[in-house]
Design an enzyme around this catalytic site. Structure first.
Site: not given
Ligand SMILES: Cc1cc2nc3c(=O)[nH]c(=O)nc-3n(C[C@H](O)[C@H](O)[C@H](O)COP(=O)(O)OP(=O)(O)OC[C@H]3O[C@@H](n4cnc5c(N)ncnc54)[C@H](O)[C@@H]3O)c2cc1C
Length: 381
Positions: A108, A213, A292
């Site tokens: 990651r 993996y 998310d």
């Molecule tokens: C154990 C595990 C394994 C996973 N494996 C996979 C996989 O193999 N493949 C896959 O596609 N998905 C996988 N996922 C899911 C994936 O990690 C998430 O769905 C993905 O990271 C969501 O992306 P996002 O950009 O919505 O949020 P995030 O990646 O969570 O990014 C959110 C960002 O917002 C920032 N943030 C939060 N609150 C604030 C705030 N108030 N102010 C400013 N910044 C803030 C955080 O610091 C972060 O950088 C996995 C999840 C888990 C828990």
């Protein structure tokens, strides 16, 4: 939409970086506000399927990701007790042709370092944790914990499962603990002392599973994530230290081929798993959510990150195409909710590639060219 529109993206995760990169390419001035002081190499891997790689190609970073991660030869599902192969999908030139891109496993932290190259230099404001939003007729004000205040026309909430932007839009509601935790560990391949493992294996047990993996094409780093039931998680912490002994105890009855791997794991940590019930309202006023922030899901299909990246691609297309924000948001939601709902459902079932699986609808999808769907008409219209 007018290219003078001020767009604030909250969160520099997978979805936030994607939507910002595309909007910048479409001529918008976009700033990404991220709470962290910098990107760090946290201990976890991620799977990126062809539907995602096609998006990253348009951001000009596909090759960098391929060079950094590994294109596994195959993905194998094996039974926990007999070791029998329940399903195997091979990845080769023919599958890349069919899906329109490779299947890729990567660390990651390495992924994030590359994603940063997909956005305009200097457009990420680190150390900005959003604490409040204030919407007026003419703008929306973002307030950060460092006392900075910024006015924008549009706010994209890409701030993950505990989204502050979601809280403002829909009200406070904690995510749902699903009654399971993930042991996660990364270790150098050399500790296996020549013991050979396939590129990517999922071991399926009755109430638990484990995925192992490689994360680099040199096959020198292994990632293990093992999910087991735990009725309670009594902490606000995102994780706690784990141990090899606890991991082995949780998978003690599994096949010797797996135990041989678990015996050498180091640096194990334990992560509670959360999701939310499906909710199809992703926008309101000047605000829109992606990834998310609006649909966190169980990590059983490797689909959550993929959905965040696909959301980013579709949302950027809608904002570039439509003049009216509300109309853009409605087309975005109409195009996304059914597909995301399917991935949420399959993630809850934990059925993806357990046995023979139709993967084409997921991997062949290309959010950069798929037809946008019009907003549903009210009945009687
Ligand atoms: C154990 C595990 C394994 C996973 N494996 C996979 C996989 O193999 N493949 C896959 O596609 N998905 C996988 N996922 C899911 C994936 O990690 C998430 O769905 C993905 O990271 C969501 O992306 P996002 O950009 O919505 O949020 P995030 O990646 O969570 O990014 C959110 C960002 O917002 C920032 N943030 C939060 N609150 C604030 C705030 N108030 N102010 C400013 N910044 C803030 C955080 O610091 C972060 O950088 C996995 C999840 C888990 C828990």
């Amino acid at each position: 939409m007018n290219r003078q529109t001020r767009i604030a993206v909250v969160g520099a995760g997978l979805g936030g970086m994607t939507v910002a990169g595309f909007l910048q390419r479409a001529g918008f001035a976009v700033t990404i506000y991220e709470q962290a002081p910098a990107f760090s190499r946290i201990g976890a891997g991620i799977i990126l399927s062809a539907n995602v790689m096609k998006v990253l190609r348009r951001l000009g970073i596909e090759q960098m990701i391929v060079d950094t991660g590994i294109k596994p030869d195959s993905y194998i599902s094996r039974a926990w007790d007999t070791g029998e192969t329940m399903y195997e999908i091979e990845f080769d030139a023919a599958s890349e042709q069919r899906f329109g891109g490779p299947y890729l496993n990567i660390h990651r932290g390495d992924l994030h370092a590359v994603l940063e190259k997909g956005v305009a230099p200097g457009s990420i404001a680190f150390n900005h944790r959003l604490v409040a939003l204030d919407e007026t007729r003419d703008a929306i004000r973002l307030v950060f914990d460092n006392d900075a205040k910024v006015d924008a026309d549009i706010v994209i909430g890409a701030d993950g499962i505990n989204s502050k932007v979601r809280e403002y839009l829909l009200g406070p509601e904690p995510p749902r603990y699903i009654g399971a935790v993930a042991h996660r560990a990364i270790f150098p391949t050399e500790v296996l002392r020549g013991y050979k493992i396939p590129d990517c294996t999922k071991w399926w047990g009755p109430d638990r599973h484990l995925l192992a993996y490689f994360m680099t094409s040199k096959r020198d780093e292994v990632y293990v994530i093992g999910v087991v039931p735990r009725p309670q998680w009594n902490s606000d912490a995102a994780s706690r230290p784990g141990s090899r002994e606890e991991l082995i105890a949780d998978f003690a009855n599994f096949h010797p081929d797996l135990l041989r791997v678990l015996e050498v794991t180091t640096d194990v940590s334990v992560w509670p798993i959360y999701d939310r019930e499906r909710h199809d309202r992703w926008s309101g006023g000047r605000i829109v959510l992606l990834g998310d922030a609006c649909h966190p899901m169980r990590p059983y299909m490797a689909g959550g990150g993929a959905m965040a990246i696909e959301d980013g691609a579709i949302l950027s297309r809608c904002l570039a195409q439509f003049d009216d924000t509300a109309e853009a948001y409605r087309w975005y939601e109409a195009t996304r909710v059914d597909r995301v709902g399917d991935v949420q459902r399959i993630s809850i079932e934990n059925s993806w590639m357990r046995g023979p699986t139709d993967t084409d609808w997921f991997y062949c999808y290309d959010p950069c060219v798929v037809e946008l769907k019009p907003e549903p008409k009210e009945s009687g219209q």
